[in-house]
Design a protein around this motif. Structure first.
Motif, PDB file in Angstrom:
ATOM      1  N   GLY A 145      -1.414  38.409  26.428  1.00  0.00           N
ATOM      2  CA  GLY A 145      -2.463  39.368  26.769  1.00  0.00           C
ATOM      3  C   GLY A 145      -2.603  39.576  28.264  1.00  0.00           C
ATOM      4  O   GLY A 145      -2.677  40.711  28.743  1.00  0.00           O
ATOM      5  N   ARG A 146      -2.615  38.475  29.019  1.00  0.00           N
ATOM      6  CA  ARG A 146      -2.793  38.618  30.472  1.00  0.00           C
ATOM      7  C   ARG A 146      -1.560  39.256  31.112  1.00  0.00           C
ATOM      8  O   ARG A 146      -1.682  39.995  32.084  1.00  0.00           O
ATOM      9  CB  ARG A 146      -3.104  37.266  31.099  1.00  0.00           C
ATOM     10  CG  ARG A 146      -1.953  36.300  31.139  1.00  0.00           C
ATOM     11  CD  ARG A 146      -2.383  34.902  31.495  1.00  0.00           C
ATOM     12  NE  ARG A 146      -1.236  34.020  31.580  1.00  0.00           N
ATOM     13  CZ  ARG A 146      -1.318  32.698  31.611  1.00  0.00           C
ATOM     14  NH1 ARG A 146      -2.506  32.109  31.542  1.00  0.00           N
ATOM     15  NH2 ARG A 146      -0.234  31.961  31.714  1.00  0.00           N
ATOM     16  N   SER A 147      -0.362  38.978  30.560  1.00  0.00           N
ATOM     17  CA  SER A 147       0.855  39.592  31.108  1.00  0.00           C
ATOM     18  C   SER A 147       0.849  41.093  30.886  1.00  0.00           C
ATOM     19  O   SER A 147       1.212  41.874  31.773  1.00  0.00           O
ATOM     20  CB  SER A 147       2.102  38.976  30.465  1.00  0.00           C
ATOM     21  OG  SER A 147       2.221  37.616  30.806  1.00  0.00           O
ATOM     22  N   VAL A 148       0.418  41.505  29.679  1.00  0.00           N
ATOM     23  CA  VAL A 148       0.340  42.937  29.379  1.00  0.00           C
ATOM     24  C   VAL A 148      -0.662  43.617  30.303  1.00  0.00           C
ATOM     25  O   VAL A 148      -0.396  44.687  30.875  1.00  0.00           O
ATOM     26  CB  VAL A 148      -0.049  43.158  27.906  1.00  0.00           C
ATOM     27  CG1 VAL A 148      -0.371  44.626  27.647  1.00  0.00           C
ATOM     28  CG2 VAL A 148       1.077  42.698  26.984  1.00  0.00           C
ATOM     29  N   LEU A 149      -1.827  42.987  30.466  1.00  0.00           N
ATOM     30  CA  LEU A 149      -2.846  43.556  31.346  1.00  0.00           C
ATOM     31  C   LEU A 149      -2.363  43.607  32.795  1.00  0.00           C
ATOM     32  O   LEU A 149      -2.553  44.608  33.498  1.00  0.00           O
ATOM     33  CB  LEU A 149      -4.135  42.729  31.265  1.00  0.00           C
ATOM     34  CG  LEU A 149      -5.080  43.047  30.100  1.00  0.00           C
ATOM     35  CD1 LEU A 149      -6.216  42.041  30.056  1.00  0.00           C
ATOM     36  CD2 LEU A 149      -5.637  44.456  30.250  1.00  0.00           C
ATOM     37  N   ALA A 150      -1.743  42.507  33.253  1.00  0.00           N
ATOM     38  CA  ALA A 150      -1.270  42.446  34.633  1.00  0.00           C
ATOM     39  C   ALA A 150      -0.229  43.523  34.904  1.00  0.00           C
ATOM     40  O   ALA A 150      -0.271  44.209  35.936  1.00  0.00           O
ATOM     41  CB  ALA A 150      -0.702  41.062  34.935  1.00  0.00           C
ATOM     42  N   ASN A 151       0.709  43.691  33.973  1.00  0.00           N
ATOM     43  CA  ASN A 151       1.735  44.719  34.154  1.00  0.00           C
ATOM     44  C   ASN A 151       1.140  46.118  34.096  1.00  0.00           C
ATOM     45  O   ASN A 151       1.577  47.026  34.817  1.00  0.00           O
ATOM     46  CB  ASN A 151       2.829  44.568  33.092  1.00  0.00           C
ATOM     47  CG  ASN A 151       3.795  43.441  33.415  1.00  0.00           C
ATOM     48  OD1 ASN A 151       4.458  43.449  34.446  1.00  0.00           O
ATOM     49  ND2 ASN A 151       3.872  42.454  32.536  1.00  0.00           N
ATOM     50  N   ASN A 152       0.139  46.285  33.223  1.00  0.00           N
ATOM     51  CA  ASN A 152      -0.530  47.581  33.110  1.00  0.00           C
ATOM     52  C   ASN A 152      -1.220  47.948  34.419  1.00  0.00           C
ATOM     53  O   ASN A 152      -1.067  49.064  34.941  1.00  0.00           O
ATOM     54  CB  ASN A 152      -1.560  47.510  31.975  1.00  0.00           C
ATOM     55  CG  ASN A 152      -2.051  48.893  31.569  1.00  0.00           C
ATOM     56  OD1 ASN A 152      -1.595  49.895  32.086  1.00  0.00           O
ATOM     57  ND2 ASN A 152      -2.984  48.924  30.646  1.00  0.00           N
TER      58      ASN A 152
END
Length: 744
Positions: A238-245
């Motif tokens: 979840g945090r990786s998806v948010l960070a990349n977004n």
């Protein structure tokens, strides 16, 4: 402090009767006046009534400014001269300097001559006077006034946050996930302690292992470890998806910002940087920032939280041991501070080499037809090999530094582990600590050392990223020399053009045009004539406002061109430049580029007027034929006809033709001239033509010579005058008569 102010201050100290506000301008020089290469240090200062020449703070000569007739700037071999002529006769050498002073001295000399004619001295015309960083003394990169070595990084972070804060809820959610992940890291050591003390090393573990209660408890503890691990993995996704977004959103915004700023820069500003360098800033530098935001910032947040929480637990357990474990931290922080400048310098050098290699690659691919035509593949390969070799050397130098630096830092960071082993060993041997407690305690120490080791290597990532950030904002902060006023006019142009005492010079400071004055009525066809290098193309560039005049006023329909919005001005000007450029795509797309909403009938009509329709229809896909990059699949004449069709579709109020028919055969040129003759009745046309015969029917001809207007009149009038224009026509006729003989 600029060089001008610094030297003015020196003059006042050497001559107390002079006040700083009395100094018009001051500039330095570094060569003795003789023809040798002997270096020196001196400056020239000009006040309202005197010229002072100093060398090593010793006054050499003074002259009265009223005695000066004109100032001169001369570029010699490896040096430049500032001179003046006196009204009484003769020339005076003011100073001699190396080529690094060319922009400063030439622009100042030009300004002093403007002042002699009654204009006020304006420092905004001084070009690149402050060429060196006042802090470190290094020269600014070409086209820049930001020193990459001294740039304040904190200010750039605030500006990145200004871009990122509209995504603050994403960032907040991402931070919450990192906080939860940090807390979850504390749980496995606790569970491990229970697992070791209550199940693995318990004194009655062998007896209880056969009971259901013991088995259920053991499975529950192991299951808890599994659940915590699964939750951590899910949170990580979840945090990786948010960070990349977030990172991609910020990067897109930043790329658009840089791209839009480059488009706003004048041709003069853009030409100071290579296409490869600009592409590096738009793509590679923003990609580096994206990587930093998507991975490093999130990791830093998590590790800082872990460090604070676990550090608090260790201090609560035994503050003296915690201090021993953290002893290496100040050493590492000090080392990072000391070597920060070295790291920045290494990455800056590597960036430069990468940029140069990209520029060479861009040039080779753009000019691949020329490369192949001259059989220069091997030479260009060697040139690119040399560039990549420089990149390799810069990378090796950088990696060698870190190959030595990081192991040393890691060693210092690991010193605390020896204190831990000694402490834990004593505790276990003394019966003051169980194996489970030891497992939990050492896990916490291992956890805290993870962030410490990562943070010890963080400066490398930081300096690499900040090198790119400085390059990005170097473009964003570039001053606009051609810009719209706040209340810029959106004008419906009729076609009046008025030049009033216009002067213009490029960076060398030597005026290409000076004292240009003429008027053009709507519907007039004006031919601009002169030898190569007299400023014909420069004049039409000023009409398009690709540059702003240094002096004088250009008016369109009675309005100062600087008061008209650039979009309004250029949307009503059609241009066919000497260097025809076509975009990679179809012929239809290239013609319709000037008017994206044009109908197919309008595109075809423009092509017919330009004499392009017939050859287009002979192609396999007609208007859907792809022309390749730069239109390399077409002949020069075909490219120019498409460019003319593009300009005609634009239906401009002002039509500018810069050698528009230079590559066309005689028959096609006649057809286009006939079409232009009809079109020019409803629009103002400025035309530069290689073949002077094509301007025979122009309303008027303006003949430029040595940057000024030498002659004005119709073709017949100028031929009867037998001046410069007559000489040019006769020379061309002579060449035309010789051509068939040479051909045979």
């Amino acid at each position: 402090m600029s060089e001008r102010l610094e030297l003015a201050s020196r003059l006042c100290k050497l001559n107390p009767d002079i006040k700083e506000e009395d100094v018009t301008v001051a500039f330095g020089y570094d060569l003795k006046p003789d023809a040798g290469t002997s270096p020196t240090e001196g400056f020239v200062a000009v006040t309202a009534d005197k010229i002072y020449i100093y060398e090593h703070d010793v006054l050499l000569k003074t002259y009265n400014t009223d005695d000066v007739d004109e100032y001169f700037f001369t570029s010699g071999v490896g040096c430049v001269f500032a001179e003046c002529s006196l009204k009484t006769g003769g020339h005076v050498l003011l100073c001699r300097a190396t080529m690094g002073h060319i922009d400063v001295i030439s622009s100042i000399v030009w300004q002093l001559n403007r002042q002699k004619k009654g204009a006020a001295y304006s420092y905004r015309y001084e070009k690149d006077v402050d060429v060196k960083c006042p802090t470190c003394g290094r020269r600014y990169p070409p086209g820049s006034h930001i020193c990459p070595h001294c740039a304040k990084k904190a200010g750039y972070l605030r500006r990145i946050w200004d871009i990122a804060k509209k995504y603050k809820w994403y960032i907040l959610l991402m931070s919450v996930l990192y906080f939860i992940a940090s807390l979850l890291e504390l749980v496995p050591p606790m569970i491990n302690r229970i697992l070791v003390d209550s199940y693995i090393t318990a004194e009655d573990a062998a007896e209880l292992s056969l009971t259901n209660q013991f088995f259920i408890g053991f499975v529950s503890v192991v299951s808890a470890l599994l659940v915590v691990n699964i939750i951590s993995r899910v949170l990580g996704v979840g945090r990786s998806v948010l960070a990349n977004n977030v990172a991609t959103k910020i990067t897109v915004d930043l790329r658009n910002m840089v791209f839009e700023k480059i488009q706003k820069l004048s041709v003069s500003r853009i030409s100071k940087r290579t296409a490869g360098e600009l592409m590096t800033r738009v793509s590679n530098d923003t990609a580096q920032l994206q990587s930093f935001i998507s991975s490093d910032i999130g990791t830093m947040i998590q590790y800082l939280l872990v460090f604070l929480v676990v550090g608090g637990i260790l201090f609560a357990y035994d503050w003296s041991l915690a201090l021993l474990i953290l002893i290496p931290l100040p050493i590492v922080m000090f080392a990072n501070y000391v070597f920060r400048s070295k790291m920045g310098s290494l990455f800056h050098r590597q960036w430069q080499m990468d940029s140069r290699a990209s520029t060479i690659l861009h040039d080779i691919f753009s000019g691949i037809r020329v490369v192949k035509a001259f059989g220069m593949e091997k030479r260009e390969g060697e040139r690119f090999d040399e560039a990549t070799e420089n990149v390799r050397k810069a990378q090796i130098k950088s990696e060698t530094f870190f190959a030595v630096y990081q192991p040393l830092i890691s060693f210092f960071m690991g010193i605390g582990e020896f204190f831990l082993l000694y402490y834990v060993g004593n505790k276990i041997l003394g019966g003051e600590m169980t194996l489970g407690e030891m497992s939990q305690f050492t896990s916490y120490v291992s956890i805290i050392y993870g962030p410490l080791r990562w943070l010890s290597m963080f400066p490398r990532r930081w300096e690499r990223t900040m090198t790119s950030v400085v390059k990005i904002f170097d473009i964003v902060d570039e001053e606009l020399d051609v810009f719209d006023k706040d209340n810029a006019l959106d004008l419906d142009i009729q076609g009046y053009i008025d030049f009033e005492n216009v002067a213009f010079g490029y960076d060398s400071g030597n005026n290409v045009l000076h004292d240009i004055s003429f008027k053009v009525e709507p519907g007039e066809f004006i031919g601009i004539v002169g030898r190569s290098g007299v400023g014909k193309s420069t004049l039409i560039n000023l009409v398009m406002r690709l540059y702003d005049a240094d002096d004088g006023v250009i008016k369109i329909d009675g309005h100062n061109i600087k008061d008209i919005s650039q979009s309004s001005l250029r949307s009503q000007i059609g241009v066919v430049l000497q260097e025809t450029f076509l975009f990679s795509g179809t012929i239809y797309d290239n013609i319709a580029y000037a008017k994206p909403d044009a109908t197919r009938d309008e595109v075809i009509a423009a092509a017919k007027l330009a004499g392009a329709h017939s050859f287009i229809m002979k192609m396999p896909d007609a208007y859907n034929e792809r022309v390749g990059e730069h239109g390399h699949t077409l002949s020069g004449g075909e490219r120019q006809r498409i460019a003319i069709a593009r300009a005609l579709l634009h239906d401009p109020k002002i039509l500018i033709l810069d050698e528009a028919t230079a590559s066309l055969d005689t028959e096609t040129e006649r057809q286009i001239q006939d079409a232009l003759q009809v079109l020019s009745k409803n629009r103002t046309t400025l035309a530069i033509a290689h073949r002077l015969s094509t301007l025979r029917n122009a309303t008027r001809l303006i003949v430029l010579d040595k940057g000024t207007i030498a002659e004005v009149g119709t073709h017949d009038e100028l031929m009867r005058k037998k001046g410069i224009y007559y000489g040019l026509v006769m020379a061309q006729r002579q060449m035309s008569r010789m051509a068939p003989k040479n051909a045979s």
